[in-house]
Write an enzyme that holds these catalytic residues in place. Sequence first.
Site, PDB file in Angstrom:
ATOM      1  N   ARG A  57      38.065  47.830  35.232  1.00  0.00           N
ATOM      2  CA  ARG A  57      38.547  46.174  35.449  1.00  0.00           C
ATOM      3  C   ARG A  57      39.052  46.015  33.890  1.00  0.00           C
ATOM      4  O   ARG A  57      39.899  44.708  34.330  1.00  0.00           O
ATOM      5  CB  ARG A  57      37.559  45.207  35.505  1.00  0.00           C
ATOM      6  N   ASP A 167      30.841  28.582  41.084  1.00  0.00           N
ATOM      7  CA  ASP A 167      30.570  30.364  40.514  1.00  0.00           C
ATOM      8  C   ASP A 167      31.396  29.767  38.652  1.00  0.00           C
ATOM      9  O   ASP A 167      31.570  29.586  38.131  1.00  0.00           O
ATOM     10  CB  ASP A 167      31.757  31.128  41.100  1.00  0.00           C
TER      11      ASP A 167
END
Length: 294
Positions: A57, A167
């Site tokens: 990632r 979020d």
Amino acid sequence: MTVETQARNAKLAAIVPVPEDREFSFSADDYAFLRAMLKQRTGIELGPTKQNMVYARLAKRLRKLGFKSFRQYIEFIGSEEGRDELGTTLNALTTNLTKFFRENHHFEHLGSTALQEIRARATTQGRRLRIWSAGCSSGEEPYSIAITLLRAMPDIKQWDAKILATDIDTEMVRRGAEGVYSAAALDGIPPDIAKKYFELYGADKIRLCDEARGLISFKYLNLIGDWPMKGPFDAIFCRNVVIYFDKDTQRTLFDRYANLLVPGGFLYIGHSENLFGITERFKLLGRNIHRKIA
């Protein structure tokens, strides 16, 4: 380096083999630092076997910024110059897996049971409705809630109805607010719902209708930080989020949820989560649907 740290890193290396041909050097110490940073800043706790995932990632960020090792990248995000990059790092390490009407029985319960109780209370408490999607990812969950409300409440314009979607990943918040998705996101959605609540948006994308988007406010929020909202909420969706937190963090989180719910309010959690040994402020109704009792 302490003896304990050396032992921990040796154990980690045995669990997670490091490929010899990696483009960037990524040591056990580097991974331990990133794990600790993520835990401190977000409450999310990565397991000892996620080193390869973290590498995958973040490698593109190192490539784009011209770094040769994860050590250089770690030093950069800890500097004043790299302060903005830290947010990108946290975004990359946050898991975002979702789809419309995932675990659909929760939305069925919301439409058939929870909203009926909220309607019954309206005669004495007014037509106010608040639902929170905590850990909303790219928005599929809060939009599924919005569609559920629109379908179950033909008089919704006569209500003060709002959905809060939050979020920790700022890119996910942006995408959710935009409300634009690949046309493939409609797979599995009944044609009548797809036709009524989604519209074509370019050649291969779709967008939520104005009515659904108008019900939702998308905001950045770190669940282990300060919460600016006052509530109270009639229902909270926090699904497949707490699995990344340790037990103490979970206890604090669910206690805070209970404090923000109305008496008898509903809490929906993920299929792999449970409240056993975490809190006694909720009663299990079935299929990971809980009611606040204290």
